[in-house]
Design an enzyme around this catalytic site. Structure first.
Site, mmCIF file in Angstrom:
data_model
loop_
_atom_site.group_PDB
_atom_site.id
_atom_site.type_symbol
_atom_site.label_atom_id
_atom_site.label_comp_id
_atom_site.label_asym_id
_atom_site.label_seq_id
_atom_site.Cartn_x
_atom_site.Cartn_y
_atom_site.Cartn_z
ATOM 1 C CG LEU A 5 -1.940 -0.952 1.145
ATOM 2 C CD1 LEU A 5 -2.666 -0.967 2.819
ATOM 3 C CD2 LEU A 5 -2.954 -0.979 0.205
ATOM 4 C CG ASP A 6 0.687 3.967 -3.260
ATOM 5 O OD1 ASP A 6 1.459 3.299 -3.313
ATOM 6 O OD2 ASP A 6 -0.278 4.330 -3.822
#
Ligand code: URA
Length: 235
Positions: free
Chosen positions: A99-100
């Site tokens: 996930l960013d």
């Protein structure tokens, strides 16, 4: 697995494991162990008469907060991995996909290599579900473009399912797992992402009772769901 590895995974230091073996406190298959480096797969190992079990696989969910990297280690920045309990970190589970830094929500960690591989491989088309706040509100034509596949330089995206939940709020289900996938898809149809959170993956939903940064082990039913989604037999 080596005897010393089994003992250290059960909580002893390497020195303690060596001393316990040398002192005759460890038996393997009922016989006092002599060699801490011996392989003990399948044998019953007792320390001071009590069974020592090999560590199970780790299946853990984290509610990832914004502002931390998914990476297991980073010299400078806070990581999602560092939010797991110490006993879990010791077994070095890997994050299932990335996930960013600004993205929140469901991040699963596991030590099961084949399960991890399948959950993130486009080949197995495991569903990942995101909730996004976006600029504007997408319409039916946007949803159809996402279903048909969006042409990017060098590839066309796989069908993605868009549901409009409210003004500027959507749910997007994807099966590919490309870099910045959701942000790129929604920007491509004219609705750049303002905030993004993962709600579910492979049939496992984020536990809403977990606060940001909190984690818990997956339940048996959740682990079964992941194996089903990965088309893998659980043994
Ligand atoms: N898609 C993105 O754009 N970012 C993520 O972190 C995950 C999916």
């Amino acid at each position: 697995m080596r005897l010393d590895k089994l003992l250290t995974s059960a909580g002893l230091t390497r020195a303690q494991a060596k001393r316990a073996v040398a002192a005759g406190r460890v038996t393997v298959g009922g016989v006092p162990a002599r060699d801490a480096g011996a392989h003990v797969d399948g044998a019953s190992v007792l320390l001071d008469g009590r069974p020592v079990s090999p560590p199970g696989e780790i299946y853990w969910m984290l509610n990832k907060p914004a502002g931390v990297l998914t990476a297991v280690r980073d010299g400078r920045e806070a990581t999602a991995f560092a939010l797991l309990p110490e006993a879990v970190r010791r077994q070095i589970p890997s994050p299932v996909g990335r996930l960013d830094k600004d993205v929140t929500g469901l991040l699963i960690f596991t030590t099961h290599g084949e399960l991890l591989h399948r959950l993130i491989s486009p080949k197995y088309a495991v569903k990942k579900v995101y909730i996004a706040r976006v600029e504007g509100t997408p319409d039916e034509a946007d949803a159809q473009r996402l279903t048909a596949g969006v042409a990017f330089a060098g590839f066309t995206s796989r069908p993605a399912r868009l549901e409009v939940l409210g003004e500027g709020l959507v749910r997007l289900t994807v099966t590919e797992g490309r870099y910045h996938e959701v942000k790129r898809l929604l920007a491509a149809v004219g609705h750049p992402v303002l905030a993004l959170s993962r709600e579910a993956m492979g049939g496992v939903r984020l536990d809403e009772t977990l606060g940001a940064g909190e984690s818990r082990p997956l339940t048996g039913a959740e682990i079964d769901a992941l194996f089903r989604a990965a088309r893998l037999e659980r043994n």
